[in-house]
Design a protein around this motif. Structure first.
Motif, PDB file in Angstrom:
ATOM      1  N   CYS A  49     -13.822  -6.136  -7.550  1.00 30.23           N
ATOM      2  CA  CYS A  49     -13.434  -4.947  -8.274  1.00 30.23           C
ATOM      3  C   CYS A  49     -12.110  -5.733  -8.928  1.00 30.23           C
ATOM      4  O   CYS A  49     -11.340  -6.755  -8.564  1.00 30.23           O
ATOM      5  CB  CYS A  49     -12.597  -4.000  -7.098  1.00 30.23           C
ATOM      6  SG  CYS A  49     -14.413  -2.874  -6.340  1.00 30.23           S
ATOM      7  N   ASP A  51      -8.024  -4.960 -10.124  1.00 27.42           N
ATOM      8  CA  ASP A  51      -6.375  -4.504  -9.363  1.00 27.42           C
ATOM      9  C   ASP A  51      -5.805  -3.997 -10.617  1.00 27.42           C
ATOM     10  O   ASP A  51      -5.506  -3.999 -11.377  1.00 27.42           O
ATOM     11  CB  ASP A  51      -6.061  -6.406  -8.982  1.00 27.42           C
ATOM     12  CG  ASP A  51      -4.801  -6.415  -7.877  1.00 27.42           C
ATOM     13  OD1 ASP A  51      -4.141  -5.176  -7.991  1.00 27.42           O
ATOM     14  OD2 ASP A  51      -5.013  -6.940  -6.582  1.00 27.42           O
ATOM     15  N   THR A  52      -5.143  -2.941  -9.616  1.00 29.57           N
ATOM     16  CA  THR A  52      -3.891  -2.351 -10.403  1.00 29.57           C
ATOM     17  C   THR A  52      -3.179  -2.863 -10.729  1.00 29.57           C
ATOM     18  O   THR A  52      -2.513  -2.809 -11.935  1.00 29.57           O
ATOM     19  CB  THR A  52      -3.964  -1.220  -9.460  1.00 29.57           C
ATOM     20  OG1 THR A  52      -3.122  -1.626  -8.406  1.00 29.57           O
ATOM     21  CG2 THR A  52      -5.169   0.017  -9.404  1.00 29.57           C
ATOM     22  N   GLU A  53      -2.775  -4.082 -10.368  1.00 31.67           N
ATOM     23  CA  GLU A  53      -1.381  -4.922 -10.615  1.00 31.67           C
ATOM     24  C   GLU A  53      -2.182  -5.904 -11.768  1.00 31.67           C
ATOM     25  O   GLU A  53      -0.896  -6.534 -11.325  1.00 31.67           O
ATOM     26  CB  GLU A  53      -1.136  -5.161  -8.736  1.00 31.67           C
ATOM     27  CG  GLU A  53      -0.620  -4.309  -7.873  1.00 31.67           C
ATOM     28  CD  GLU A  53       0.100  -3.834  -8.782  1.00 31.67           C
ATOM     29  OE1 GLU A  53       1.659  -3.990  -9.474  1.00 31.67           O
ATOM     30  OE2 GLU A  53       0.435  -2.383  -8.731  1.00 31.67           O
ATOM     31  N   GLN A 225     -10.506   9.811 -14.059  1.00 38.17           N
ATOM     32  CA  GLN A 225     -10.121   9.036 -12.734  1.00 38.17           C
ATOM     33  C   GLN A 225      -9.293   8.433 -12.431  1.00 38.17           C
ATOM     34  O   GLN A 225      -8.136   7.799 -13.770  1.00 38.17           O
ATOM     35  CB  GLN A 225     -11.182   8.634 -11.716  1.00 38.17           C
ATOM     36  CG  GLN A 225     -12.544   8.808 -11.568  1.00 38.17           C
ATOM     37  CD  GLN A 225     -13.366   8.809 -10.969  1.00 38.17           C
ATOM     38  OE1 GLN A 225     -13.169   8.229 -10.110  1.00 38.17           O
ATOM     39  NE2 GLN A 225     -14.908   8.585 -11.236  1.00 38.17           N
ATOM     40  N   THR A 226      -8.109   8.432 -11.753  1.00 34.38           N
ATOM     41  CA  THR A 226      -6.728   7.962 -11.295  1.00 34.38           C
ATOM     42  C   THR A 226      -7.250   6.200 -11.760  1.00 34.38           C
ATOM     43  O   THR A 226      -7.911   5.622 -11.634  1.00 34.38           O
ATOM     44  CB  THR A 226      -6.004   8.147  -9.993  1.00 34.38           C
ATOM     45  OG1 THR A 226      -6.711   7.795  -9.082  1.00 34.38           O
ATOM     46  CG2 THR A 226      -5.760   9.456 -10.259  1.00 34.38           C
ATOM     47  N   ALA A 227      -6.026   5.266 -11.598  1.00 35.40           N
ATOM     48  CA  ALA A 227      -6.055   3.773 -11.460  1.00 35.40           C
ATOM     49  C   ALA A 227      -6.880   3.623 -10.426  1.00 35.40           C
ATOM     50  O   ALA A 227      -7.379   2.901 -10.701  1.00 35.40           O
ATOM     51  CB  ALA A 227      -5.052   3.527 -12.337  1.00 35.40           C
ATOM     52  N   GLU A 228      -5.788   3.818  -9.440  1.00 40.56           N
ATOM     53  CA  GLU A 228      -6.209   4.326  -8.253  1.00 40.56           C
ATOM     54  C   GLU A 228      -7.472   4.013  -7.865  1.00 40.56           C
ATOM     55  O   GLU A 228      -8.142   3.366  -7.487  1.00 40.56           O
ATOM     56  CB  GLU A 228      -5.069   4.511  -7.561  1.00 40.56           C
ATOM     57  CG  GLU A 228      -3.269   4.120  -7.239  1.00 40.56           C
ATOM     58  CD  GLU A 228      -3.264   4.281  -7.781  1.00 40.56           C
ATOM     59  OE1 GLU A 228      -2.135   4.670  -8.895  1.00 40.56           O
ATOM     60  OE2 GLU A 228      -3.564   5.420  -9.158  1.00 40.56           O
ATOM     61  N   ALA A 229      -8.435   5.401  -8.431  1.00 37.28           N
ATOM     62  CA  ALA A 229      -9.700   5.486  -8.098  1.00 37.28           C
ATOM     63  C   ALA A 229     -10.628   4.427  -9.234  1.00 37.28           C
ATOM     64  O   ALA A 229     -11.632   3.784  -8.304  1.00 37.28           O
ATOM     65  CB  ALA A 229      -9.953   7.257  -7.863  1.00 37.28           C
ATOM     66  N   ALA A 231     -10.314   1.427  -9.748  1.00 39.88           N
ATOM     67  CA  ALA A 231      -9.719  -0.011  -9.526  1.00 39.88           C
ATOM     68  C   ALA A 231     -10.862  -0.140  -7.459  1.00 39.88           C
ATOM     69  O   ALA A 231     -10.796  -1.216  -6.863  1.00 39.88           O
ATOM     70  CB  ALA A 231      -8.343   0.072  -8.551  1.00 39.88           C
ATOM     71  N   ARG A 232     -10.968   1.510  -7.853  1.00 38.61           N
ATOM     72  CA  ARG A 232     -12.627   1.273  -6.439  1.00 38.61           C
ATOM     73  C   ARG A 232     -14.075   1.045  -6.658  1.00 38.61           C
ATOM     74  O   ARG A 232     -14.465   0.323  -5.730  1.00 38.61           O
ATOM     75  CB  ARG A 232     -12.268   2.464  -5.500  1.00 38.61           C
ATOM     76  CG  ARG A 232     -11.204   2.502  -4.790  1.00 38.61           C
ATOM     77  CD  ARG A 232     -10.811   4.036  -3.870  1.00 38.61           C
ATOM     78  NE  ARG A 232     -11.889   4.350  -2.943  1.00 38.61           N
ATOM     79  CZ  ARG A 232     -11.998   4.943  -2.551  1.00 38.61           C
ATOM     80  NH1 ARG A 232     -11.629   6.000  -2.740  1.00 38.61           N
ATOM     81  NH2 ARG A 232     -13.285   5.165  -1.241  1.00 38.61           N
ATOM     82  N   MET A 276      -9.213   0.422 -17.185  1.00 38.63           N
ATOM     83  CA  MET A 276      -7.931   0.059 -16.109  1.00 38.63           C
ATOM     84  C   MET A 276      -6.608  -0.009 -17.375  1.00 38.63           C
ATOM     85  O   MET A 276      -5.925   0.375 -16.375  1.00 38.63           O
ATOM     86  CB  MET A 276      -8.505  -1.514 -15.675  1.00 38.63           C
ATOM     87  CG  MET A 276      -9.057  -1.047 -14.376  1.00 38.63           C
ATOM     88  SD  MET A 276      -8.719   0.333 -13.013  1.00 38.63           S
ATOM     89  CE  MET A 276      -7.163  -0.683 -12.417  1.00 38.63           C
TER      90      MET A 276
END
Length: 428
Positions: A49, A51-53, A225-229, A231-232, A276
């Motif tokens: 996956c 990574d958001t960072e 979807q949100t960035a956090e979602a 990233a999954r 992303m």
């Protein structure tokens, strides 16, 4: 006369060149670099996956989107403007259908990611009848008590929006609906990218004078979807997402540049990390620097990959409303083999599950059960009754409700009532 003698050194050089050409040809034919790369990947476990960072290469994105669309690549197009192939539907011949589909697929997958069909509709009476039906729908919806009617990327009051204009159009005026969707070009374009058994959904959007531009984005599925979602989801699913949907818009009015037709960044759909990266400020700044837009005439259509970086433009006119019927065509794939009704399963198992959660907490086992039984994806739904939730472009899913219910200690009656309400609100 005897044949002229050839010097041994020349013969050797020619033979060596021929051997080298054969080897290079074999490497090219067998795609040896790709095979070696695949072998390397098969022996090294990498992160599945994003990574958001993580930092994403703007330089690579600039290189990708700096390509030039060659007119020779798309011989059936009448022109290429700002890297976008332009086709004239009034000149199509039946014998060109398969070749045209090949060009469309290449554009969306390998090429600039967007094309225009001039004269997608040539009978303006068909569009006028559809516009009359849409105006009637807008008027009736505006007359209803104000509710939480959401819109993507813009305040609801900024535009006139009809969610599920496809169904509402048919119910309001079946005659113009039949005339509209009898257009065989819908099928040609949809099958070119998605194959057979596709499904159409549409939403009308009327942008009024002064309507602000959208922020650059990608679209359905992962773009909602949100960035956090996002990233999954494993990296290959990011690639798959752009293959499951075709985006488009039919111009229901003329769209001069000052009215803000869609801003587009050709070739950007090929950026693997795009779902992303599009939220990052540096990528949006580059989009604003490099985007292109084309004026459209009433009856024209534009189609593009949902992974293309794009955004509706600002309507800078004083008295002109820009109107488009937005189109999402969905692939037949992505559906379950059997129909599972989660509601009776939750009802039967809730007491056991909630007791397990009370004793063990919201552990991995509890979450795994929720994921197995309940629907984790909120679409398809009715966006009139279930507007996008704050922070994203999608409403709450069944899994979200169950996790909240477990956390707050709901009883069986409360959770089944909530799921029943959600299901009713999601219906047409």
């Amino acid at each position: 006369m005897p044949p002229s003698a050839t010097r041994p050194g020349v013969t050797t050089a020619v033979a060596a060149f021929a051997t080298l050409a054969t080897v290079v040809g074999a490497i090219h034919y067998l795609e040896i670099p790709s095979l070696l790369s695949q072998r390397k990947r098969s022996r090294k476990v990498e992160k599945r996956c994003y990574d958001t960072e993580e930092e994403y290469s703007l330089a690579a994105f600039k290189t990708l989107t700096s390509q030039i669309t060659l007119p020779t690549t798309y011989p059936l197009a009448i022109d290429v403007q700002k890297n976008i192939p332009i086709y004239d539907c009034s000149g199509f011949k039946g014998t060109e259908t398969e070749a045209l589909k090949d060009e469309i697929f290449h554009i969306l997958y390998h090429g600039p990611g967007v094309f225009v069909f001039k004269h997608f509709f040539t009978n303006m009476a068909t569009l006028d009848a559809a516009n009359a039906a849409f105006a009637s729908i807008i008027a009736s919806e505006q007359a209803q008590p104000a509710g939480a009617k959401g819109d993507h990327f813009a305040p609801a009051s900024a535009n006139s929006r009809i969610w599920n204009s496809f169904s509402k159009h048919c119910i309001r005026d079946p005659a113009s609906f039949v005339a509209y969707y009898s257009n065989p070009l819908f099928r040609l374009v949809s099958e070119a990218y998605l194959g057979p058994a596709y499904k159409l959904t549409t939403q009308l959007n009327v942008v009024k004078p002064g309507g602000a531009a959208q922020v650059s984005h990608r679209d359905y599925h992962l773009g909602f979807q949100t960035a956090e979602a996002v990233a999954r989801w494993p990296k290959p699913m990011h690639d798959a997402s752009r293959l499951l949907t075709l985006q488009g818009a039919v111009a229901h009015s003329d769209m001069p540049l000052e009215s803000g037709p869609t801003r587009l960044l050709p070739f950007s759909q090929g950026f693997g990390e795009g779902f992303m990266a599009y939220r990052r400020g540096e990528f949006d700044a580059y989009f604003l620097e490099k985007y292109v837009a084309l004026p459209l005439e009433k009856g024209d259509a534009v189609f593009f990959s949902p992974a293309l970086f794009h955004a509706a433009g600002e309507n800078r006119t004083a008295d002109f409303e820009r109107s488009a019927n937005l189109i999402q065509v969905s692939s037949a794939f992505g559906k379950t083999m059997e129909t599972v009704d989660s509601l009776p399963l939750v009802e039967k198992s809730w007491d056991i599950l909630s007791e397990k959660c009370r004793k063990e907490g919201l552990n991995d086992e509890v979450e795994a059960f929720v994921c197995a039984v309940a629907e984790g994806y909120p679409f398809p739904t009715n966006l009139d009754r279930r507007p996008p939730a704050p922070g994203g472009m999608a409403p709450e899913s069944e899994q979200d409700v169950l996790m909240r219910a477990l956390s707050d200690g709901w009883n069986k009656e409360e959770v089944t009532e909530k799921l029943t309400e959600m299901r009713k609100a999601s219906g047409a």
